[in-house]
Design an enzyme around this catalytic site. Structure first.
Site, short mmCIF file in Angstrom:
data_model
loop_
_atom_site.label_atom_id
_atom_site.label_comp_id
_atom_site.label_asym_id
_atom_site.label_seq_id
_atom_site.Cartn_x
_atom_site.Cartn_y
_atom_site.Cartn_z
CG HIS A 1 29.03 81.72 29.47
ND1 HIS A 1 28.57 82.44 28.55
CD2 HIS A 1 29.33 82.58 30.27
CE1 HIS A 1 28.95 83.86 28.65
NE2 HIS A 1 29.59 83.57 30.05
CG HIS B 1 27.63 87.31 32.88
ND1 HIS B 1 26.96 86.55 32.05
CD2 HIS B 1 28.73 87.54 32.41
CE1 HIS B 1 27.91 85.77 31.27
NE2 HIS B 1 29.10 86.58 31.57
CG ASP C 1 31.48 84.87 33.92
OD1 ASP C 1 31.03 84.30 32.80
OD2 ASP C 1 31.91 86.26 33.51
CG HIS D 1 37.06 84.93 33.22
ND1 HIS D 1 35.87 84.09 33.42
CD2 HIS D 1 36.62 85.83 32.22
CE1 HIS D 1 34.89 84.33 32.77
NE2 HIS D 1 35.28 85.35 31.84
#
Length: 314
Positions: free
Chosen positions: A86, A243, A247, A270
């Site tokens: 973040h 979001h 990321d 991720h």
């Protein structure tokens, strides 16, 4: 109006920025200090212990140590910093090229679960333009990575284009897809406030595994069987995919330079983001480093290492 190429010079934060909070996984107090840095320093985490820097970790995909629910980077001596995505998203999203990130814990504070607090602090401090031209990682040919039923790909593009699709077996999320031509304004207004999210059904399992110990309704969108548990609801339409885009900005920042390319991911996260960056960098025919057009020289700014860094050995 200046006819100089916009964004042609490297930047750093104009002054020190200190932020404190809690680690979302550790539940422990955490703080960071963002320090101005000289041109070509890049984004680096300075891990401190009792006021002395014990590790200088470049924010690079080559230093990724774990991708379980968050992005963890570290050195060869076992020093790590987790949940960097973040903050990295805020720095790259606002076009900050160089910054020393001093941190006294093993985890970047989660703040409100988004990049908003970091963005507000950077906007308040402002950016300093340096004399060196900005450098970019230019994608020359497409790279695609498949990971089970997920895939990610990056292709040549004149700017930075982001296209992210998610698909959750939940009536609250379902399938969502958004695409943006990225810029600091788009990141600030369309992505920066989108919060991390999790399912209530997973909480007990996470706690047993020492994860999400600092998660609460102030920093996480909690999803029940049929509703969002947070009393204020969602901040954006499709906050969940936003979001995931946030990321991706943070994870792709670990390429080391701002990317000129179009990134797309389907059902990723991720791990997939990291795999795409690693695959791109591993194929030297797929990218090149280019720099913005040269501009009129000015007197470069003076910089000093953070006090804890000066004269340290590690």
């Amino acid at each position: 109006m200046s006819n100089r190429f916009i964004g042609s010079r490297q930047t750093t934060v104009a002054r020190e920025i200190e932020l404190t909070g809690t680690g979302v996984h550790s539940g422990a107090p955490a703080s960071v200090i963002l320090h101005p840095a000289e041109a070509d320093a890049g984004l680096r985490f300075l891990v401190t212990q009792r006021g002395r820097v014990i590790s200088d970790i470049e924010a690079s995909v080559h230093n990724v140590k774990s991708l379980t629910l968050c992005t963890v980077i570290g050195d060869e001596d076992g020093n790590t910093v987790s949940t960097v995505e973040h903050l990295m998203a805020a720095l790259r999203g606002l076009a900050v090229d160089n910054c020393y990130i001093e941190i006294d814990s093993k985890e970047v504070p989660i703040m409100d679960g988004s990049s908003a607090t970091f963005v507000e602090a950077i906007d308040d401090a402002g950016l300093m333009e340096l004399s060196e031209p900005r450098k970019f990682l230019k994608v020359i040919k497409p790279i695609r990575v498949e990971d089970g039923d997920c895939f990610g790909e990056i292709a040549p593009h004149t700017g930075f284009h982001l296209d992210v699709e998610i698909d959750f077996d939940s009536p609250i999320i379902g399938r969502q897809r958004l695409a943006y031509e990225m810029s600091p304004g788009v990141f600030r207004h369309e992505l920066s406030r989108a919060r991390t999210f999790g399912f209530m059904r997973d909480v007990e399992h996470l706690w047993k595994n020492g994860l999400a110990l600092g998660a609460n309704l102030n920093n996480t969108v909690a999803i029940g069987d049929d509703r969002v548990m947070n009393s204020e609801g969602l901040r954006y339409p499709e906050e969940f995919v936003r979001h995931k885009m946030l990321d991706a900005v943070g994870d792709l920042a670990l390429a080391g330079l701002p990317i000129l390319g179009a990134f797309r991911s389907v059902r990723g996260g991720h791990r997939l983001n990291s795999l795409v960056v690693k695959a791109l960098l591993a194929d030297k025919s797929a990218w090149s480093v280019v720099q913005a057009p040269k501009v009129r020289e000015t007197t470069p700014a003076s910089f000093a290492y953070p006090t804890a860094y000066a004269g340290s050995s590690y």
